[in-house]
Design an enzyme around this catalytic site. Structure first.
Site, PDB file in Angstrom:
ATOM      1  N   TYR A 171       0.788  -1.228   0.000  1.00 48.54           N
ATOM      2  CA  TYR A 171       0.000   0.000   0.000  1.00 48.54           C
ATOM      3  C   TYR A 171       0.822   1.280   0.000  1.00 48.54           C
ATOM      4  O   TYR A 171       0.255   2.366  -0.082  1.00 48.54           O
ATOM      5  CB  TYR A 171      -0.955  -0.009   1.200  1.00 48.54           C
TER       6      TYR A 171
ATOM      7  N   HIS B  79      -8.717   0.368  -5.661  1.00 52.76           N
ATOM      8  CA  HIS B  79      -7.831  -0.427  -4.802  1.00 52.76           C
ATOM      9  C   HIS B  79      -6.413   0.052  -5.056  1.00 52.76           C
ATOM     10  O   HIS B  79      -6.007   0.203  -6.212  1.00 52.76           O
ATOM     11  CB  HIS B  79      -7.951  -1.919  -5.107  1.00 52.76           C
TER      12      HIS B  79
END
Length: 149
Positions: free
Chosen positions: A26, A103
């Site tokens: 991330y 995402h």
């Protein structure tokens, strides 16, 4: 063309830990960084962003219900609820505005259970694997598509 209604940017569970949790997937950017980028992208179209995050499914659903008829569209990163929540999907279906699922990582190159999303099938667009830049692209999409509705 200015966008007259706000764009709702929703983030699901664990995204409050963005920048700290699993940076290999991330990155190091925080949720505040995400919101700042969304605000810049929206400002280019004369729009504003309302950004919210919750670790609670029901809260996300309530915010979606409150957005009906009020927003130009929703940019949503459902987090883990992507793979589990029919209820979140059903709430998004009631929205008469564009829905963009975002995402940060490429969910299709991750574990098998992450490769299915209940939201993708009803979203107007799905963006994954662009890091937090995916949010800016999603906001721009909503700015263009949201005012067409």
């Amino acid at each position: 063309m200015a966008v007259s209604r706000p764009i709702l940017v929703l983030n699901g569970p664990n995204l409050n830990l963005l920048g700290q949790r699993q940076p290999e997937f991330y990155g190091r950017d925080t949720l505040d960084d995400v919101v700042a980028r969304c605000e810049v992208a929206a400002a280019n179209f004369g729009a504003v962003v309302e950004a919210k995050q919750s670790n609670h499914e029901g809260q996300l659903i309530d915010w979606i219900h409150e957005a009906r008829g009020r927003v130009a569209g929703i940019v949503i990163n459902p987090g883990g609820y992507s793979h589990t929540s029919v209820a979140l999907r059903d709430a998004l279906v009631t929205l008469e505005a564009p829905v963009v699922e975002v995402h940060i990582s490429n969910i299709h190159s991750r574990e098998g259970f992450r490769q299915h999303s209940y939201v993708s099938g009803i979203a107007d667009a799905v963006i994954c694997g662009l890091g937090i830049d995916g949010y800016s692209a999603a906001v721009e999409f909503v700015c263009v598509r949201g005012e067409e509705n």
